[in-house]
Design a protein around this motif. Sequence first.
Motif, PDB file in Angstrom:
ATOM      1  N   ALA A 224       0.714  -1.259  -0.203  1.00 12.21           N
ATOM      2  CA  ALA A 224      -0.148  -0.422  -0.179  1.00 12.21           C
ATOM      3  C   ALA A 224       0.731   1.159  -0.222  1.00 12.21           C
ATOM      4  O   ALA A 224       1.909   1.399   0.692  1.00 12.21           O
ATOM      5  CB  ALA A 224      -0.983  -0.131   1.102  1.00 12.21           C
ATOM      6  N   CYS A 225       0.079   2.176  -0.471  1.00 10.09           N
ATOM      7  CA  CYS A 225       0.692   3.686  -0.340  1.00 10.09           C
ATOM      8  C   CYS A 225       1.383   4.129   0.622  1.00 10.09           C
ATOM      9  O   CYS A 225       0.649   3.281   1.327  1.00 10.09           O
ATOM     10  CB  CYS A 225       0.224   4.560  -1.646  1.00 10.09           C
ATOM     11  SG  CYS A 225      -1.413   5.094  -0.355  1.00 10.09           S
ATOM     12  N   LEU A 226       1.551   4.843   1.399  1.00 15.09           N
ATOM     13  CA  LEU A 226       1.955   5.996   2.525  1.00 15.09           C
ATOM     14  C   LEU A 226       0.277   6.068   3.151  1.00 15.09           C
ATOM     15  O   LEU A 226       0.202   5.964   3.994  1.00 15.09           O
ATOM     16  CB  LEU A 226       2.578   6.965   2.402  1.00 15.09           C
ATOM     17  CG  LEU A 226       3.080   8.190   3.449  1.00 15.09           C
ATOM     18  CD1 LEU A 226       3.681   6.404   5.065  1.00 15.09           C
ATOM     19  CD2 LEU A 226       4.150   8.802   3.219  1.00 15.09           C
ATOM     20  N   ASP A 227      -0.079   7.169   1.764  1.00 16.30           N
ATOM     21  CA  ASP A 227      -2.025   7.441   2.148  1.00 16.30           C
ATOM     22  C   ASP A 227      -2.707   6.542   2.929  1.00 16.30           C
ATOM     23  O   ASP A 227      -2.976   6.169   4.217  1.00 16.30           O
ATOM     24  CB  ASP A 227      -2.199   8.305   1.568  1.00 16.30           C
ATOM     25  CG  ASP A 227      -1.340   9.695   1.438  1.00 16.30           C
ATOM     26  OD1 ASP A 227      -1.033  10.177   1.926  1.00 16.30           O
ATOM     27  OD2 ASP A 227      -1.815   9.881  -0.155  1.00 16.30           O
ATOM     28  N   THR A 228      -2.207   4.906   2.616  1.00 16.25           N
ATOM     29  CA  THR A 228      -2.957   3.976   2.946  1.00 16.25           C
ATOM     30  C   THR A 228      -2.585   3.755   3.949  1.00 16.25           C
ATOM     31  O   THR A 228      -3.639   3.103   5.250  1.00 16.25           O
ATOM     32  CB  THR A 228      -3.576   3.059   1.908  1.00 16.25           C
ATOM     33  OG1 THR A 228      -3.894   3.374   0.435  1.00 16.25           O
ATOM     34  CG2 THR A 228      -4.138   1.679   2.313  1.00 16.25           C
ATOM     35  N   ARG A 229      -1.180   3.570   4.002  1.00 16.04           N
ATOM     36  CA  ARG A 229      -0.559   3.072   5.609  1.00 16.04           C
ATOM     37  C   ARG A 229      -1.000   3.625   6.766  1.00 16.04           C
ATOM     38  O   ARG A 229      -1.088   3.293   7.917  1.00 16.04           O
ATOM     39  CB  ARG A 229       0.715   2.884   5.046  1.00 16.04           C
ATOM     40  CG  ARG A 229       1.567   2.411   4.616  1.00 16.04           C
ATOM     41  CD  ARG A 229       2.967   1.739   4.487  1.00 16.04           C
ATOM     42  NE  ARG A 229       3.365   1.280   5.358  1.00 16.04           N
ATOM     43  CZ  ARG A 229       3.927   0.305   5.745  1.00 16.04           C
ATOM     44  NH1 ARG A 229       3.631  -0.423   5.334  1.00 16.04           N
ATOM     45  NH2 ARG A 229       4.587   0.200   6.398  1.00 16.04           N
ATOM     46  N   LEU A 230      -0.610   5.292   6.410  1.00 17.13           N
ATOM     47  CA  LEU A 230      -1.434   6.067   7.718  1.00 17.13           C
ATOM     48  C   LEU A 230      -3.085   6.348   7.969  1.00 17.13           C
ATOM     49  O   LEU A 230      -2.623   5.989   9.210  1.00 17.13           O
ATOM     50  CB  LEU A 230      -0.773   7.577   7.096  1.00 17.13           C
ATOM     51  CG  LEU A 230       0.497   8.056   6.662  1.00 17.13           C
ATOM     52  CD1 LEU A 230       0.424   9.322   6.729  1.00 17.13           C
ATOM     53  CD2 LEU A 230       1.055   7.386   8.356  1.00 17.13           C
TER      54      LEU A 230
ATOM     55  N   ALA B 132       4.638  -2.160  14.963  1.00 24.43           N
ATOM     56  CA  ALA B 132       5.261  -0.738  15.169  1.00 24.43           C
ATOM     57  C   ALA B 132       6.360   0.596  13.598  1.00 24.43           C
ATOM     58  O   ALA B 132       6.415   1.277  13.696  1.00 24.43           O
ATOM     59  CB  ALA B 132       6.661  -1.422  15.559  1.00 24.43           C
ATOM     60  N   ALA B 133       6.177   0.054  13.018  1.00 21.87           N
ATOM     61  CA  ALA B 133       6.608  -0.075  11.196  1.00 21.87           C
ATOM     62  C   ALA B 133       5.579   1.381  11.032  1.00 21.87           C
ATOM     63  O   ALA B 133       6.429   2.811  10.157  1.00 21.87           O
ATOM     64  CB  ALA B 133       6.241  -0.934   9.898  1.00 21.87           C
TER      65      ALA B 133
ATOM     66  N   ALA C  14       5.647  10.754   9.470  1.00 17.29           N
ATOM     67  CA  ALA C  14       4.642  12.223   8.795  1.00 17.29           C
ATOM     68  C   ALA C  14       4.393  13.450   8.804  1.00 17.29           C
ATOM     69  O   ALA C  14       3.849  14.350   9.038  1.00 17.29           O
ATOM     70  CB  ALA C  14       3.175  11.476   7.834  1.00 17.29           C
ATOM     71  N   GLN C  15       3.602  12.987  10.718  1.00 25.16           N
ATOM     72  CA  GLN C  15       3.527  14.251  11.974  1.00 25.16           C
ATOM     73  C   GLN C  15       5.027  16.103  11.334  1.00 25.16           C
ATOM     74  O   GLN C  15       4.722  16.608  11.192  1.00 25.16           O
ATOM     75  CB  GLN C  15       3.885  14.365  13.027  1.00 25.16           C
ATOM     76  CG  GLN C  15       2.507  13.233  13.873  1.00 25.16           C
ATOM     77  CD  GLN C  15       2.328  13.000  14.596  1.00 25.16           C
ATOM     78  OE1 GLN C  15       3.331  13.453  15.474  1.00 25.16           O
ATOM     79  NE2 GLN C  15       1.303  12.407  15.409  1.00 25.16           N
ATOM     80  N   PHE C  16       6.149  15.184  10.845  1.00 25.15           N
ATOM     81  CA  PHE C  16       7.200  15.632  11.005  1.00 25.15           C
ATOM     82  C   PHE C  16       7.649  17.224   9.399  1.00 25.15           C
ATOM     83  O   PHE C  16       8.404  17.347   9.149  1.00 25.15           O
ATOM     84  CB  PHE C  16       8.390  15.532  11.734  1.00 25.15           C
ATOM     85  CG  PHE C  16       8.289  15.480  13.298  1.00 25.15           C
ATOM     86  CD1 PHE C  16       8.173  16.902  13.763  1.00 25.15           C
ATOM     87  CD2 PHE C  16       7.992  14.371  13.142  1.00 25.15           C
ATOM     88  CE1 PHE C  16       8.004  16.181  15.118  1.00 25.15           C
ATOM     89  CE2 PHE C  16       7.855  14.418  15.143  1.00 25.15           C
ATOM     90  CZ  PHE C  16       8.196  15.040  15.715  1.00 25.15           C
ATOM     91  N   ASP C  17       6.905  16.106   8.477  1.00 23.76           N
ATOM     92  CA  ASP C  17       6.801  16.262   6.819  1.00 23.76           C
ATOM     93  C   ASP C  17       6.447  17.843   6.890  1.00 23.76           C
ATOM     94  O   ASP C  17       7.038  18.654   5.681  1.00 23.76           O
ATOM     95  CB  ASP C  17       6.457  15.188   5.770  1.00 23.76           C
ATOM     96  CG  ASP C  17       7.290  14.208   5.906  1.00 23.76           C
ATOM     97  OD1 ASP C  17       8.092  13.780   6.815  1.00 23.76           O
ATOM     98  OD2 ASP C  17       7.083  13.105   5.260  1.00 23.76           O
ATOM     99  N   ASN C  18       5.853  18.520   7.653  1.00 31.00           N
ATOM    100  CA  ASN C  18       4.441  19.731   7.049  1.00 31.00           C
ATOM    101  C   ASN C  18       5.267  20.872   8.106  1.00 31.00           C
ATOM    102  O   ASN C  18       4.800  21.552   7.502  1.00 31.00           O
ATOM    103  CB  ASN C  18       3.003  19.622   7.098  1.00 31.00           C
ATOM    104  CG  ASN C  18       2.624  18.481   6.193  1.00 31.00           C
ATOM    105  OD1 ASN C  18       3.402  18.427   5.025  1.00 31.00           O
ATOM    106  ND2 ASN C  18       2.091  17.957   6.151  1.00 31.00           N
ATOM    107  N   LEU C  19       6.571  20.614   8.840  1.00 30.57           N
ATOM    108  CA  LEU C  19       7.667  21.560   9.830  1.00 30.57           C
ATOM    109  C   LEU C  19       8.212  22.654   9.367  1.00 30.57           C
ATOM    110  O   LEU C  19       8.975  21.491   8.397  1.00 30.57           O
ATOM    111  CB  LEU C  19       7.662  21.327  10.816  1.00 30.57           C
ATOM    112  CG  LEU C  19       7.039  20.409  11.724  1.00 30.57           C
ATOM    113  CD1 LEU C  19       8.140  19.612  13.305  1.00 30.57           C
ATOM    114  CD2 LEU C  19       6.185  21.348  12.657  1.00 30.57           C
TER     115      LEU C  19
END
Length: 71
Positions: free
Chosen positions: A20-26, A55-56, A64-69
């Motif tokens: 799955a893509c990152l959005d689906t994983r999140l 864990a992954a 992902a939380q820090f990607d937009n800082l």
Amino acid sequence: MSSINLYSEAEQLEKKLNGACLDTRLALQPSVTKVIDRMRQEGMHIPSRLRQLDAALCEDAMEAQFDNLPV
């Protein structure tokens, strides 16, 4: 919920996450964590692959939380 249903739900989530893509994983990360928490509450054995997957996914969510800082 019975242990068979929890294992089945975990397997279904694993299948959805496979490749799955990152959005689906999140999006699915909270569901995986909830299933594992319910398994712990029921005193069930949690396979290592599920613990590693959780864990992954948690790590992906934290990153992902820090990607937009701003830098």
